[in-house]
Structures are given as C-alpha cells and as structure tokens.
Scaffold this motif. Structure first.
Motif, PDB file in Angstrom:
ATOM      1  N   ALA A   1       0.698  -0.863  -0.509  1.00 55.32           N
ATOM      2  CA  ALA A   1      -0.023  -0.146   0.592  1.00 55.32           C
ATOM      3  C   ALA A   1       0.927   1.465   0.348  1.00 55.32           C
ATOM      4  O   ALA A   1       0.210   2.188  -0.560  1.00 55.32           O
ATOM      5  N   ASP A   2       2.015   1.365   0.691  1.00 57.03           N
ATOM      6  CA  ASP A   2       2.927   2.265   0.765  1.00 57.03           C
ATOM      7  C   ASP A   2       4.357   1.722   0.240  1.00 57.03           C
ATOM      8  O   ASP A   2       5.041   2.158   1.559  1.00 57.03           O
ATOM      9  N   PRO A   3       4.684   1.352  -0.351  1.00 55.75           N
ATOM     10  CA  PRO A   3       5.844   0.626  -1.222  1.00 55.75           C
ATOM     11  C   PRO A   3       7.200   1.718  -1.069  1.00 55.75           C
ATOM     12  O   PRO A   3       8.447   1.670   0.217  1.00 55.75           O
ATOM     13  N   THR A   4       7.123   3.425  -1.289  1.00 55.23           N
ATOM     14  CA  THR A   4       8.932   4.332  -1.028  1.00 55.23           C
ATOM     15  C   THR A   4       8.046   4.328   1.067  1.00 55.23           C
ATOM     16  O   THR A   4       9.249   4.782   1.558  1.00 55.23           O
ATOM     17  N   GLY A   5       7.681   4.859   1.102  1.00 54.13           N
ATOM     18  CA  GLY A   5       7.457   5.026   2.751  1.00 54.13           C
ATOM     19  C   GLY A   5       8.194   3.725   4.028  1.00 54.13           C
ATOM     20  O   GLY A   5       8.551   4.144   5.142  1.00 54.13           O
ATOM     21  N   GLN A   6       7.309   2.786   3.356  1.00 51.00           N
ATOM     22  CA  GLN A   6       7.789   1.509   4.088  1.00 51.00           C
ATOM     23  C   GLN A   6       9.536   0.809   3.954  1.00 51.00           C
ATOM     24  O   GLN A   6      10.351   0.487   4.462  1.00 51.00           O
ATOM     25  N   LEU A   7       9.982   1.202   2.339  1.00 45.78           N
ATOM     26  CA  LEU A   7      11.032   0.966   1.804  1.00 45.78           C
ATOM     27  C   LEU A   7      12.461   1.879   2.676  1.00 45.78           C
ATOM     28  O   LEU A   7      13.278   1.472   2.944  1.00 45.78           O
ATOM     29  N   ARG A   8      12.027   3.279   2.744  1.00 47.65           N
ATOM     30  CA  ARG A   8      12.470   3.826   3.776  1.00 47.65           C
ATOM     31  C   ARG A   8      12.608   3.950   5.023  1.00 47.65           C
ATOM     32  O   ARG A   8      13.759   3.759   6.229  1.00 47.65           O
ATOM     33  N   ARG A   9      11.269   2.846   5.922  1.00 43.61           N
ATOM     34  CA  ARG A   9      11.544   2.903   7.340  1.00 43.61           C
ATOM     35  C   ARG A   9      12.763   1.257   7.037  1.00 43.61           C
ATOM     36  O   ARG A   9      13.219   1.201   8.209  1.00 43.61           O
ATOM     37  N   VAL A  10      12.733   0.595   6.449  1.00 42.96           N
ATOM     38  CA  VAL A  10      13.401  -0.323   6.514  1.00 42.96           C
ATOM     39  C   VAL A  10      15.033   0.139   6.371  1.00 42.96           C
ATOM     40  O   VAL A  10      15.932  -0.243   7.068  1.00 42.96           O
ATOM     41  N   LEU A  11      15.393   0.672   4.998  1.00 50.62           N
ATOM     42  CA  LEU A  11      16.406   1.886   5.536  1.00 50.62           C
ATOM     43  C   LEU A  11      16.717   2.270   6.654  1.00 50.62           C
ATOM     44  O   LEU A  11      18.195   2.519   7.048  1.00 50.62           O
ATOM     45  N   GLU A  12      16.088   2.491   6.966  1.00 51.21           N
ATOM     46  CA  GLU A  12      16.995   3.770   7.983  1.00 51.21           C
ATOM     47  C   GLU A  12      17.054   2.673   8.632  1.00 51.21           C
ATOM     48  O   GLU A  12      17.420   3.229  10.388  1.00 51.21           O
ATOM     49  N   PHE A  13      16.113   1.725   9.425  1.00 50.33           N
ATOM     50  CA  PHE A  13      16.352   0.890  10.590  1.00 50.33           C
ATOM     51  C   PHE A  13      17.647  -0.018  10.064  1.00 50.33           C
ATOM     52  O   PHE A  13      18.921   0.350  11.591  1.00 50.33           O
ATOM     53  N   LEU A  14      18.448   0.076   8.632  1.00 48.84           N
ATOM     54  CA  LEU A  14      19.261  -0.653   8.306  1.00 48.84           C
ATOM     55  C   LEU A  14      20.384   0.258   8.402  1.00 48.84           C
ATOM     56  O   LEU A  14      21.461   0.339   8.899  1.00 48.84           O
ATOM     57  N   ASP A  15      20.092   1.613   9.273  1.00 50.04           N
ATOM     58  CA  ASP A  15      21.140   3.160   9.038  1.00 50.04           C
ATOM     59  C   ASP A  15      21.910   3.348   7.726  1.00 50.04           C
ATOM     60  O   ASP A  15      22.752   3.188   7.719  1.00 50.04           O
ATOM     61  N   VAL A  16      21.347   2.682   6.554  1.00 50.51           N
ATOM     62  CA  VAL A  16      22.332   3.679   5.727  1.00 50.51           C
ATOM     63  C   VAL A  16      20.797   4.790   5.115  1.00 50.51           C
ATOM     64  O   VAL A  16      19.628   4.838   5.203  1.00 50.51           O
ATOM     65  N   ASP A  17      21.548   5.611   3.676  1.00 56.09           N
ATOM     66  CA  ASP A  17      20.556   7.205   3.029  1.00 56.09           C
ATOM     67  C   ASP A  17      19.037   6.442   3.297  1.00 56.09           C
ATOM     68  O   ASP A  17      19.098   5.897   1.448  1.00 56.09           O
ATOM     69  N   PRO A  18      18.279   6.905   3.347  1.00 53.66           N
ATOM     70  CA  PRO A  18      16.138   6.253   2.976  1.00 53.66           C
ATOM     71  C   PRO A  18      16.514   7.409   2.326  1.00 53.66           C
ATOM     72  O   PRO A  18      15.325   6.821   1.244  1.00 53.66           O
ATOM     73  N   ALA A  19      17.544   8.870   1.317  1.00 50.97           N
ATOM     74  CA  ALA A  19      16.708   9.229   0.306  1.00 50.97           C
ATOM     75  C   ALA A  19      16.791   8.824  -0.831  1.00 50.97           C
ATOM     76  O   ALA A  19      17.334   9.110  -1.743  1.00 50.97           O
ATOM     77  N   VAL A  20      17.613   7.102  -0.831  1.00 47.09           N
ATOM     78  CA  VAL A  20      18.150   7.118  -2.523  1.00 47.09           C
ATOM     79  C   VAL A  20      17.128   6.806  -3.421  1.00 47.09           C
ATOM     80  O   VAL A  20      16.141   6.003  -2.896  1.00 47.09           O
ATOM     81  N   ASP A  21      17.268   7.276  -4.887  1.00 49.89           N
ATOM     82  CA  ASP A  21      16.812   6.512  -5.582  1.00 49.89           C
ATOM     83  C   ASP A  21      16.116   5.254  -5.895  1.00 49.89           C
ATOM     84  O   ASP A  21      16.820   5.153  -7.096  1.00 49.89           O
ATOM     85  N   ILE A  22      15.446   4.641  -5.722  1.00 46.95           N
ATOM     86  CA  ILE A  22      14.945   3.609  -6.007  1.00 46.95           C
ATOM     87  C   ILE A  22      12.734   3.515  -5.752  1.00 46.95           C
ATOM     88  O   ILE A  22      12.194   3.663  -5.474  1.00 46.95           O
ATOM     89  N   ASP A  23      12.686   2.224  -6.582  1.00 51.40           N
ATOM     90  CA  ASP A  23      11.504   2.401  -7.217  1.00 51.40           C
ATOM     91  C   ASP A  23      10.641   0.518  -6.852  1.00 51.40           C
ATOM     92  O   ASP A  23      11.044   0.077  -7.018  1.00 51.40           O
ATOM     93  N   PRO A  24      10.037   0.715  -5.443  1.00 52.76           N
ATOM     94  CA  PRO A  24       9.711  -0.693  -4.728  1.00 52.76           C
ATOM     95  C   PRO A  24       8.571  -0.383  -5.457  1.00 52.76           C
ATOM     96  O   PRO A  24       7.949  -1.634  -4.305  1.00 52.76           O
TER      97      PRO A  24
END
Length: 307
Positions: free
Chosen positions: A190-213
């Motif tokens: 339902a919210d792939p961009t927001g949920q992927l950002r949540r995972v990237l933040e959890f892994l402590d890497v830049d969440p603003a990278v341009d990835i199409d989830p």
C-alpha cells in the motif's frame, strides 16, 4: 575473520522478501549475497539434502553448507550494509538464532516480512506450480504436508506450518529486541516508498536514495504456457546459461518475462474460511507480539468477524 553480515531478511517465505532484498541490493551502500538465500544460518551443521519434488532446484543447488563458504559470500565487500535473505532463517529459530549470534556482526539487524497467512500459503503453492512442480491441488498439498515433511521435502512444501508465524517469530523477538523489524507485506504494497524508507532507516543507510519499490518482483500465479515454464526452469538449472542470460538481460526484464507467463488465480472461499479458522490462535498471538491489530490481513478480519 573479515567482513560479516550485519543485516538479514529472514522471511517469511512468499511474503515479499525477494522483492525487498532486490530493492535493498539497488542501494549503493548495501550488498546482498549471491545466492540471495544461502540457507546456512538455519542449518549451521550443514543443510540436509531435501528429497521433495523440485528440491534440488529450489534449495539443494544453492544451499551453502559450511561457515567458511558462507563468510566468503561477504569477503572484500564494504561493511556499511552486508546481508542475505534466507527465509529458512525464520523457519528454524532453534538453530538459526545461535548461528546469527555467532556468525554475524555484533548488532546485526533482522527484517521479517509477514503476509496474511492464508494468502502466504496459497502463494507458496502457486509458486511451486509456476516452477512446473505439479504435486496436486492446493487442498491436496495441504493434506499431504505432514507426510511430505517426514519424507524430507523442503520448507517450500510446508504451506501451513510456515504460515504459523508466532512460534517462529517469538524467539527472534526475545533474542534480538529492537534489532528486529517486522514489516507487513500488505502495508508495504500500500505504501512501498514509505515502507522501504522505514527499512533503510532501520538498517542505518541513506533512506533518500532513488529506488522504485512499486514494481512487481517474484509475482504469484499459475503458468499459462508449459513450454515457457520448461524453458525458464532449464535456464535456472544450467549455471552456464544462467550466467549468460543474467549478464545479457537485466533483472527487471527477466521478471517481466516470468510474470507475463502467469495467470492470477483465487483460493476457494471454503478453503480460505477453513484455513482462517485454523490460523485464528496464531493471528491473535502475532497481534499480541506486535502490540497492534493487523487490519490489512483478510484472515484477521475473518477471525474477528466470527468471534
């Protein structure tokens, strides 16, 4: 000892883990192993040779069977984000948790994706059929599960057991606490961009990278063409052909070809209702573990509606 994995996507099978690890692998600071599922942490004493239909292709061919070979998957890689995505890790907590604590980097973080349990089980059956393994209807596979498990068939044929999440998840929650992130597949969809950002933040890497989830990866369905299915399976089973096609055809294009050969299908309503009832206690336990209701799950709504 060299670099060690510092994150894991541990399951559940057919809940979006392949898509998630694919998206993570596009991040410049993240490395995902090849194979994506080495299965070592679930079987640190050496993965068994599973004997079920298709298990040579599904598990045996890619399983990494000793610690040195597993560590070598990450050798020479930058240490910011090193990980793998074996769904067997979640399925075998008794062996996997000590292996994670021993083999992975201190502070290793774990991501688990959970999907409505009935939909997960049905998707697993569809996946097996899409790979050309015809071991009966969905209902026949469910009925044969215990006998096949005793006979040495792999986790991919455990349609019902792998959808009982609480008994798998609770030991990981107890062992890793806030180093475990639970992602709900339906919420990710339902919210792939927001949920992927949540995972990237959890892994402590830049969440603003341009990835199409938002694109489909590892879609479910029944095969339209046996010829196409046979060709795709032959490709998977030939290391030389697989390397050639992997180098020549981008992953997204290969996924479009595979998805184009699949027809969506629906679970029988009576089967869904019966399975939902069988998962009622587990769904309640998972909601207790997470401290919230899983309103995106049809099974949770059926359970609550019938109570």
């Amino acid at each position: 000892m060299g670099a060690a994995a510092n994150f894991l996507v541990i399951g559940a099978a057919r809940s979006g883990t392949t898509a998630l690890t694919s998206f993570l692998g596009e991040h410049p600071d993240v490395f995902v192993s090849t194979p994506k599922e080495p299965h070592f942490l679930a079987f640190p004493g050496g993965a068994p040779r599973f004997t079920g239909l298709g298990d040579d292709d599904l598990v045996n061919r890619t399983a990494v069977r000793d610690e040195a070979a597993w560590r070598a998957l990450f050798a020479g890689r930058p240490e910011r984000g090193l990980g793998e995505g074996s769904v067997t890790t979640l399925a075998h907590p008794a062996t996997a948790i000590p292996a994670v604590e021993r083999c992975c980097a201190p502070g290793c973080r774990l991501v688990v994706m959970l999907r409505d349990p009935v939909d997960r089980a049905f998707s697993s059956w569809q996946y097996l059929r899409s790979r050309g393994y015809d071991a009966g209807t969905f209902e026949e596979c469910l009925a044969a599960e215990e006998e096949r498990t005793r006979a040495g068939w792999s986790h991919m044929w455990q349609l019902h057991r792998l959808s009982r999440y609480a008994e798998q998840l609770a030991p990981f929650a107890a062992a890793f606490g806030d180093r475990l992130l639970v992602v709900v597949q339906e919420e990710f969809a339902a919210d792939p961009t927001g949920q992927l950002r949540r995972v990237l933040e959890f892994l402590d890497v830049d969440p603003a990278v341009d990835i199409d989830p938002s694109r489909r990866v590892n879609a479910s369905g029944l095969p339209r063409s046996r010829a196409v299915t046979s060709a795709l399976n032959a490709l998977r089973r030939s290391p030389s052909l697989r390397r050639l096609v992997t180098a020549a055809v981008p992953h997204r294009q290969r996924e479009r070809i595979r998805s184009a050969n699949l027809d969506p299908t629906a679970i029988d309503p009576a089967t869904r209702a019966a399975l939902a009832a069988s998962f009622a206690d587990d769904v309640g336990a998972v909601q207790d573990l997470l401290g919230r209701r899983l309103t995106a799950w049809p099974t949770a709504a059926l359970v609550e509606g019938g109570s």
